[in-house]
Design an enzyme around this catalytic site. Structure first.
Site, PDB file in Angstrom:
ATOM      1  N   GLN A   1       0.769  -1.236   0.000  1.00 61.54           N
ATOM      2  CA  GLN A   1       0.000   0.000   0.000  1.00 61.54           C
ATOM      3  C   GLN A   1       0.804   1.293   0.000  1.00 61.54           C
ATOM      4  O   GLN A   1       0.511   2.208  -0.774  1.00 61.54           O
ATOM      5  CB  GLN A   1      -0.965   0.028   1.196  1.00 61.54           C
ATOM      6  CG  GLN A   1      -1.882   1.238   1.196  1.00 61.54           C
ATOM      7  CD  GLN A   1      -2.896   1.242   2.322  1.00 61.54           C
ATOM      8  OE1 GLN A   1      -3.528   2.254   2.580  1.00 61.54           O
ATOM      9  NE2 GLN A   1      -3.072   0.117   2.985  1.00 61.54           N
TER      10      GLN A   1
ATOM     11  N   GLU B   1       0.886  -0.857   8.769  1.00 63.60           N
ATOM     12  CA  GLU B   1       0.026   0.296   9.028  1.00 63.60           C
ATOM     13  C   GLU B   1      -0.195   0.581  10.519  1.00 63.60           C
ATOM     14  O   GLU B   1       0.103   1.664  11.014  1.00 63.60           O
ATOM     15  CB  GLU B   1      -1.327   0.079   8.346  1.00 63.60           C
ATOM     16  CG  GLU B   1      -2.420   1.058   8.730  1.00 63.60           C
ATOM     17  CD  GLU B   1      -2.122   2.475   8.274  1.00 63.60           C
ATOM     18  OE1 GLU B   1      -2.338   3.407   9.070  1.00 63.60           O
ATOM     19  OE2 GLU B   1      -1.690   2.658   7.122  1.00 63.60           O
TER      20      GLU B   1
ATOM     21  N   ASP C   1       0.291   3.943   6.011  1.00 61.69           N
ATOM     22  CA  ASP C   1       0.641   3.521   4.653  1.00 61.69           C
ATOM     23  C   ASP C   1       0.378   4.621   3.626  1.00 61.69           C
ATOM     24  O   ASP C   1       1.298   5.185   3.044  1.00 61.69           O
ATOM     25  CB  ASP C   1      -0.151   2.265   4.279  1.00 61.69           C
ATOM     26  CG  ASP C   1       0.504   0.993   4.788  1.00 61.69           C
ATOM     27  OD1 ASP C   1       1.751   0.949   4.852  1.00 61.69           O
ATOM     28  OD2 ASP C   1      -0.217   0.039   5.119  1.00 61.69           O
TER      29      ASP C   1
ATOM     30  N   GLY D   1      -8.386  21.212  17.718  1.00 62.86           N
ATOM     31  CA  GLY D   1      -7.980  22.440  17.060  1.00 62.86           C
ATOM     32  C   GLY D   1      -8.369  23.701  17.802  1.00 62.86           C
ATOM     33  O   GLY D   1      -8.314  24.793  17.248  1.00 62.86           O
ATOM     34  N   GLY D   2      -8.808  23.566  19.044  1.00 69.16           N
ATOM     35  CA  GLY D   2      -9.179  24.745  19.820  1.00 69.16           C
ATOM     36  C   GLY D   2     -10.642  25.127  19.686  1.00 69.16           C
ATOM     37  O   GLY D   2     -11.116  26.028  20.371  1.00 69.16           O
TER      38      GLY D   2
END
Length: 425
Positions: free
Chosen positions: A17, A139, A168, A247-248
């Protein structure tokens, strides 16, 4: 109009992959990708997770579009002659063998440079230089070693890996960017170079916000936007944060109408500060707009669990798409939890080429992802994956300029076909 990477030729020694993701993206962008495969065997994924007997699996077909396949025995002297010629004729060589495998084949960096000083030699490895560089990685190992698993899941449960193949496919995308950068630099230097993308590094790059939070935690001992605040406890490492956005902007996954029978009847909802007043009005809590316990973001942080429970009481009266329609009118950030079935049936994704239907001579029609990168002057045409060795003669004639007698000689030598015993089986 030509493709973005017209004229670039890739020698593809990749399998499974991570590497095929990289070379498929380059092929989508217009490069001529020549996939080297073992005679009679090919990429191992041709036979993995098959849903139709004796037909290339979806695993293989969905990672090898727009490529040509040539079968060569790399251990055969005349097979090496073919590979040597392809190294001389190509711009980039991509591999994701286990550590040291390419060297054992006789293709060290020094040997490749001797054959083609302009060659860019690109590799995916599990780890970069260090104590684990000789380890084989898959993976989920990459997700664990790169910081993703320890920060995924809920704080009262074990670490979790994600269904997104960030180890991957994520590393393959990083490698493709490195290759394009090296090709650009070669325009100035005239020299090839090595390009390395380690899976641990790629995963960590995608987890950068968690490294950010590790440093914040070390300094303050608490992170107010995490669900552990204010009633839980923080240790010395970034905890699992459930469905917090990272992200806040406080967010959570909420139930929608039908959740009792539909495992995907959910919506992701973000209590973004600029639209807080609109959120309060939509969910029937206008008094929260001026209530000091809710009016300001800092005041809301200790109460997020109760806020999301109240929002959920509203979302449970709507399907996820009904809720989306209402919330989008007010620019309230949200998104439906889409199943793979819903994505496969979404017409807009077909229209943009994000989902494509491909016709295969043995499999018939199947769905695949298309190029996620859209170039206005270089639209992507997704063509089917190659059959094993389908383009062997074509590559020998067109790329290596071998005449018919030379092609016949190679075929007769056994360098392009499996050993007789295996062929008979």
């Amino acid at each position: 109009m030509g493709k973005a990477l017209d004229g670039v030729r890739i020698l593809d020694f990749t399998h499974v992959q991570s590497g095929p993701t990289c070379t498929q993206l380059l092929a989508w962008l217009g490069a001529d990708v020549i996939k080297i495969e073992r005679p009679g065997v090919g990429d191992i994924t041709r036979g993995q997770l098959r849903d139709i007997p004796d037909v290339d699996s979806l695993y293989f077909t969905m990672l090898n579009h727009n490529k040509r396949s040539i079968t060569v025995d790399s251990k055969h002297p005349k097979g090496k002659e073919v590979i040597d010629g392809l190294i001389k004729a190509c711009d980039v060589m991509v591999e994701n063998f286990a550590p040291g495998a390419l060297d054992r084949m006789g293709y060290t960096w020094e040997r490749v440079q001797e054959l083609n000083p302009r060659m860019i030699m690109a590799s995916v490895k599990g780890f970069g230089p260090g104590p684990y560089e000789d380890c084989k990685v898959y993976e989920n190992v990459a997700q664990c070693a790169g910081g993703a698993a320890s920060t995924t899941g809920f704080d009262d449960g074990p670490p979790l890996v994600t269904g997104a193949q960030i180890g991957d496919s994520g590393t393959g995308l990083h490698l493709a960017l490195g290759i394009v950068a090296a090709l650009y630099q070669r325009n100035t230097t005239g020299r090839g170079q090595k390009v390395l993308a380690a899976m641990q590094d790629g995963v960590l790059n995608l987890c950068r916000v968690k490294l950010r939070d590790q440093q914040r935690l070390a300094r303050t001992g608490v992170m107010n936007e995490y669900p552990q605040y204010p009633h839980g406890t923080f240790g010395d490492a970034v905890p699992r944060a459930g469905n917090s956005s990272g992200g806040g902007q406080p967010g959570w996954i909420l139930k929608c109408k039908g959740w009792e029978t539909d495992p995907n009847a959910y919506i992701y909802f973000i209590t973004q500060a600029p639209v807080w007043d609109k959120i309060c009005e939509v969910i029937g809590k206008p008094e929260w707009i001026t209530d000091p316990n809710y009016a300001k973001p800092d005041a809301r942080l200790p109460r997020l669990k109760d806020i999301f429970a109240t929002v959920e009481a509203w979302t449970m009266t709507k399907t996820k798409f009904e809720a989306m329609d209402i919330l989008n009118k007010y620019d309230i950030p949200c998104g439906p939890i889409l199943s793979m079935k819903e994505i496969a049936e979404e017409q807009s994704l077909r229209d943009t080429g994000t989902i494509v239907e491909v016709d295969h001579p043995k499999r018939g029609k199947y769905l695949s992802v298309g190029n996620p990168i859209k170039l206005s002057d270089s639209p992507t045409d997704v063509t089917r994956s190659p059959l094993l060795g389908e383009h062997t003669d074509e590559v020998l004639r067109d790329v290596l300029k071998f005449d018919e007698s030379k092609v016949a000689e190679l075929k007769g030598s056994g360098a392009l076909t499996p050993p007789a015993r295996k062929a008979a089986e």
